[in-house]
Design a protein around this motif. Structure first.
Motif: not given
Length: 277
Positions: A144-148
């Motif tokens: 999720d953080e990589a996507a952001i």
């Protein structure tokens, strides 16, 4: 008489009154791995295993004072940085740490809780990438953080590789892209090291909701192994094994009514005593 010191890990992170994540998970992890843990509180989230209800800020002056108090007295062998949710907090942490000797830093960019709650302000992302990434030896985003950070969907292993290529352009020294949200029977995480070589780590996916604080635990475990003098690769490898076993040994326990915590003390180590020179 000989004198000794414990390998010390400082966690700069948010609070979790339910005991599974944040500073509480960091302290448990470092302690379970034989390190002495110190801490600096960055924020006071009101949360339990079911989610985050609200977040109360800690004044940036208080954060700076806490960091100085610890580093002036119990200088750590490694630092783990977790929840940093405002640009002012980023600037305060970076400027305060810059006044001291350089040591290994693991930054877990806590942006989304296990429950799915967004924990970070949009304007903070720029501050993190411009100021925190350059001082961190390892950044550990989940999918999720990589996507952001990458500005793209990250749902598969192929997406994770693509996101890594984008995130490395943000100035990271090395990245551990955590694959825990993959909808597969096994989980693959990717370490993009300081030479920009990929190393993959594969573990069996455990069927459990007791994963609250797993990201905090992993970054703290890596910091603990770095504090013991292990290499980045070995610290990441050992850290992931520790988290796997902590999840595995907590599957059959119910704590709360949501996403339960890991069993941090499945095999606690005695505090390591290194002879002082």
């Amino acid at each position: 008489m000989k004198k000794y010191k414990y390998p010390s890990v400082l966690t700069i992170a948010g609070f979790d009154g339910s005991g599974g994540a944040g500073i509480q998970a960091d302290i448990k992890t470092a302690s379970a791995l034989g390190c002495f843990s110190t801490s600096v509180l960055t924020a006071l989230p009101v949360q339990n295993t079911q989610g985050v209800r609200t977040i109360y800020p800690v004044p940036v002056e208080a954060v700076a004072d806490q960091i100085k108090a610890i580093l002036d007295d119990i200088f750590p062998d490694a630092i783990k940085i977790g929840m940093v949710h405002t640009p002012q907090l980023v600037e305060t942490i970076v400027s305060t740490l810059s006044q001291y000797k350089r040591i290994p830093i693991v930054f877990d960019p806590v942006m989304v809780a296990t429950s799915g709650h967004r924990l970070i302000e949009e304007k903070t992302i720029t501050a993190i990438t411009e100021e925190l990434f350059p001082i961190a030896d390892l950044v550990t985003p989940n999918m999720d953080e990589a996507a952001i950070l990458a500005g793209m969907k990250v749902e598969t292993l192929e997406d994770l590789y693509a996101a890594g290529e984008k995130i490395k352009q943000l100035g990271c020294k090395s990245i551990l892209l955590k694959g825990g949200h993959q909808e597969t029977s096994s989980i693959t995480s990717l370490l993009y090291d300081e030479h920009w070589q990929y190393h993959s780590f594969e573990t069996l996916k455990l069927n459990t909701n007791n994963t609250h604080g797993s990201g905090c635990t992993l970054s703290s475990a890596i910091a603990a192994y770095l504090a013991q003098g292990k290499s980045l690769y070995d610290s990441v490898s050992l850290g992931q094994k520790y988290v796997y076993e902590a999840i595995k040994n907590g599957i059959d326990v119910q704590t709360g009514h949501g996403n339960g915590p890991l069993n941090h003390f499945f095999n606690p180590q005695k505090l390591i005593k290194n002879e002082m020179v």
